[in-house]
Write an enzyme that holds these catalytic residues in place. Structure first.
Site, short mmCIF file in Angstrom:
data_model
loop_
_atom_site.label_atom_id
_atom_site.label_comp_id
_atom_site.label_asym_id
_atom_site.label_seq_id
_atom_site.Cartn_x
_atom_site.Cartn_y
_atom_site.Cartn_z
N SER A 219 -7.17 56.05 18.89
CA SER A 219 -8.94 55.18 18.12
C SER A 219 -8.74 54.05 17.82
O SER A 219 -7.85 52.76 18.48
CB SER A 219 -8.19 56.19 16.49
OG SER A 219 -9.09 55.27 15.54
N GLY A 220 -10.11 53.33 17.35
CA GLY A 220 -10.12 51.80 16.95
C GLY A 220 -10.09 51.96 15.12
O GLY A 220 -10.52 50.96 14.87
N ASP A 221 -9.67 52.91 15.20
CA ASP A 221 -9.38 52.66 13.36
C ASP A 221 -8.36 53.32 12.77
O ASP A 221 -7.07 53.88 13.16
CB ASP A 221 -10.80 53.20 12.86
CG ASP A 221 -11.23 52.27 11.43
OD1 ASP A 221 -10.18 52.74 10.13
OD2 ASP A 221 -12.32 51.57 11.56
N ASP A 222 -8.71 54.35 11.60
CA ASP A 222 -7.19 54.68 10.41
C ASP A 222 -7.09 56.03 11.27
O ASP A 222 -8.03 56.78 12.06
CB ASP A 222 -7.61 55.30 9.20
CG ASP A 222 -7.87 53.78 8.83
OD1 ASP A 222 -7.22 52.58 9.11
OD2 ASP A 222 -8.75 53.39 7.62
N ASN B 180 -14.44 52.81 13.02
CA ASN B 180 -14.69 54.09 12.13
C ASN B 180 -14.33 55.41 13.48
O ASN B 180 -14.81 55.99 12.89
CB ASN B 180 -16.06 53.64 11.85
CG ASN B 180 -16.45 52.88 10.79
OD1 ASN B 180 -17.21 51.82 11.28
ND2 ASN B 180 -15.51 52.51 10.43
#
Ligand SMILES: *[C@@H]1O[C@H](CO)[C@@H](O)[C@H](O)[C@H]1NC(C)=O
Ligand SMILES: *[C@@H]1O[C@H](CO)[C@@H](O)[C@H](O)[C@H]1NC(C)=O
Ligand SMILES: *[C@@H]1O[C@H](CO)[C@@H](O)[C@H](O)[C@H]1NC(C)=O
Ligand SMILES: *[C@@H]1O[C@H](CO)[C@@H](O)[C@H](O)[C@H]1NC(C)=O
Ligand SMILES: *[C@@H]1O[C@H](CO)[C@@H](O)[C@H](O)[C@H]1NC(C)=O
Ligand SMILES: *[C@@H]1O[C@H](CO)[C@@H](O)[C@H](O)[C@H]1NC(C)=O
Ligand SMILES: *[C@@H]1O[C@H](CO)[C@@H](O)[C@H](O)[C@H]1NC(C)=O
Ligand SMILES: *[C@@H]1O[C@H](CO)[C@@H](O)[C@H](O)[C@H]1NC(C)=O
Ligand SMILES: *[C@@H]1O[C@H](CO)[C@@H](O)[C@H](O)[C@H]1NC(C)=O
Ligand SMILES: *[C@@H]1O[C@H](CO)[C@@H](O)[C@H](O)[C@H]1NC(C)=O
Ligand SMILES: *[C@@H]1O[C@H](CO)[C@@H](O)[C@H](O)[C@H]1NC(C)=O
Length: 419
Positions: free
Chosen positions: A227-230, A206
């Site tokens: 990032s660990g998301d979009d 997120n």
């Protein structure tokens, strides 16, 4: 080209009255002291028709903050450090809820018109995310649970955000909602776990680089997102969006979606031009994922629960998207369309439509051989998809696979049709 015209138009519009009598200039008060009052006082005094300077250093921010900027310039040379008091911020009274989608929370909102915030590559936001990420390894995460967005632009018109860095965002790095004619030129977000206990795990889900929602005419240039998301998430009613020179390090890649979460709202995404995109896998000890190049996702046609966490059944379309000069470095999936977000067995097919999507000049490497996976809905076929110069390498000894399910008028590549 449109982007340059847009930039010039905006630069012209922001005829910031730096001629205001005297700028408001502040410096950090120092260790143990709270800077929130002096920052808000400066913005209240110089935020309309004036010029505010936050000199270099760390500003201790202890409560939610809105900057209402009209005909104004802010030189944010220092960093706004939001105290990592998790329970304080999770109390809904202590954040704003201006972002309608998924009822997300914001601790810092910029609103107004004809403004520029320049962080000069020295300033921005310190999100102090590490304790948040640690905490949420054992506490379940849910959309709308109150984890704050680091920088929210809300009902902003003709604004520029320049050379801005957001370090360690607890949740989404940026969100733009209900805004028009905004340029982000130079944005760095970095959500990197440094706790050895969690090495090799993605404990930063997120931490999207940005979510765009109900906004028109948005330009994003020169972004660098870890990032660990979009990296970018283009959500409902984002129109006339340009993204150029975007580097995404780790995470899920660039998303269109998820779309169709609200059965009572139509999600329109139209006229999106993205060029010079790089998706790059990083040290797996810091971030193990590099999921997609660019992907499109909608909820399916059944309503399963209610937003912020559930939903589905929403209509709408994503139309006229160009994705040009894209370089992939060891992604799992170069490009996909999926229409089954949160789907349950027996659900209705999605009624959300993807059409008029154009892939130009893609290169680099995929870790799997399914380079294109268009899994479109039987109830809303994808149409008019073109590939030109799509040349992504797959693992040695394998052959690229292109799958088209319920996708019509796909040209430039030979699809394997799946029913
Ligand atoms: C920030 O201000 C609070 C007082 O409101 C203080 O307790 C805290 O120590 C300060 N933090 C830093 C890093 O200076
Ligand atoms: C939020 O503020 C309202 C009104 O002041 C108060 O009644 C409520 O208890 C507060 N909620 C929390 C969780 O502190
Ligand atoms: C992101 O932060 C990590 C940890 O501080 C650092 O090692 C890394 O170099 C940063 N990434 C970028 C692109 O600046
Ligand atoms: C692309 O963006 C990066 C920042 O992410 C910047 O350093 C670089 O100069 C930009 N490249 C061009 C050609 O503008
Ligand atoms: C749509 O539904 C959401 C709840 O899912 C509700 O909050 C919102 O007010 C509704 N909007 C309209 C325009 O009906
Ligand atoms: C998008 O705009 C249309 C009108 O153009 C509106 O009907 C719809 O509710 C909007 N969707 C969202 C998510 O706001
Ligand atoms: C499609 O989007 C591009 C921007 O990428 C825009 O220039 C063009 O006018 C749009 N086409 C239509 C038919 O609206
Ligand atoms: C995108 O990259 C191409 C090829 O390197 C370059 O010619 C073009 O100027 C770049 N566009 C932007 C807006 O930086
Ligand atoms: C294709 O993309 C690559 C990488 O961005 C770029 O170097 C090259 O110039 C592009 N080719 C064309 C014809 O634009
Ligand atoms: C197929 O796609 C092309 C290119 O996008 C478009 O011009 C044409 O109208 C489409 N044909 C049909 C039958 O949809
Ligand atoms: C694609 O990869 C799978 C394993 O992931 C393998 O079983 C299959 O043979 C490969 N197909 C081609 C055409 O290379």
């Amino acid at each position: 080209m449109l982007p340059i015209l847009l930039l010039l138009a905006l630069a012209g519009a922001v005829s910031v009255s730096a001629a205001a009598p005297s700028p408001c200039i502040i410096s950090p008060l120092g260790a143990g002291l709270d800077d929130t009052d002096q920052v808000l006082t400066a913005i209240a005094k110089c935020g309309h028709g004036g010029h505010t300077v936050l000199e270099e250093g760390v500003y201790n921010i202890t409560r939610k903050m809105t900057w209402d900027l009209v005909d104004a310039k802010v030189d944010l040379r220092g960093s706004l450090s939001f105290v990592p008091d998790i329970q304080f911020w999770l109390n809904a009274n202590n954040t704003y809820r201006v972002v309608f989608i998924q009822s997300q929370a914001s601790w810092f909102v910029i609103t107004g018109s004809d403004f520029e915030v320049d962080a000069h590559d020295t300033g921005g936001i310190q999100g102090n995310g590490q304790p948040w990420w640690n905490f949420f390894t054992t506490t379940p995460r849910a959309d709308g649970d109150g984890r704050p967005i680091s920088l929210t632009l809300f009902q902003a018109r003709r604004g520029i955000i320049r050379n801005f860095a957001i370090d360690a965002p607890p949740f989404w790095c940026n969100c733009i909602a209900e805004s028009q004619n905004v340029v982000y030129d130079g944005m760095k977000c970095n959500a990197s776990n440094t706790n050895p206990m969690f090495a090799g795990q993605n404990i930063v889900p997120n931490t999207d680089g940005i979510d765009t929602y109900r906004s028109d005419n948005i330009m994003m240039a020169n972004w660098d997102i870890t990032s660990g998301d979009d990296c970018l998430a283009i959500k409902g009613n984002s129109t006339n969006v340009v993204a150029q020179n975007i580097t995404c390090r780790g995470g899920n890649g660039i998303a269109f979606g998820s779309l169709g979460q609200y059965a009572n709202l139509t999600d329109i995404v139209e006229n999106v031009f993205m060029e010079n995109l790089t998706m790059t896998r990083i040290d797996p000890a810091v971030q193990p994922n590099m999921g997609n190049g660019v992907y499109f996702k909608s909820w399916d046609g059944s309503i399963n629960g209610a937003p912020p966490t559930g939903g589905g059944g929403g209509a709408g379309f994503t139309k006229n998207v160009t994705l040009k000069n894209v370089v992939l470095d060891r992604v799992n999936r170069p490009t996909t369309i999926t229409q089954t977000n949160d789907a349950k067995t027996g659900d209705l097919p999605s009624i959300y439509k993807f059409e008029d999507l154009h892939y130009e000049n893609w290169s680099g490497t995929s870790l799997t051989n399914l380079t294109v996976d268009l899994a479109c809905s039987s109830a809303a076929h994808c149409t008019d998809i073109t590939f030109s110069g799509f040349d992504v390498s797959v693992p040695e000894g394998q052959t690229p696979q292109i799958i088209c399910q319920n996708a019509e008028n796909v040209s430039g590549e030979t699809c394997v049709l799946v029913s």
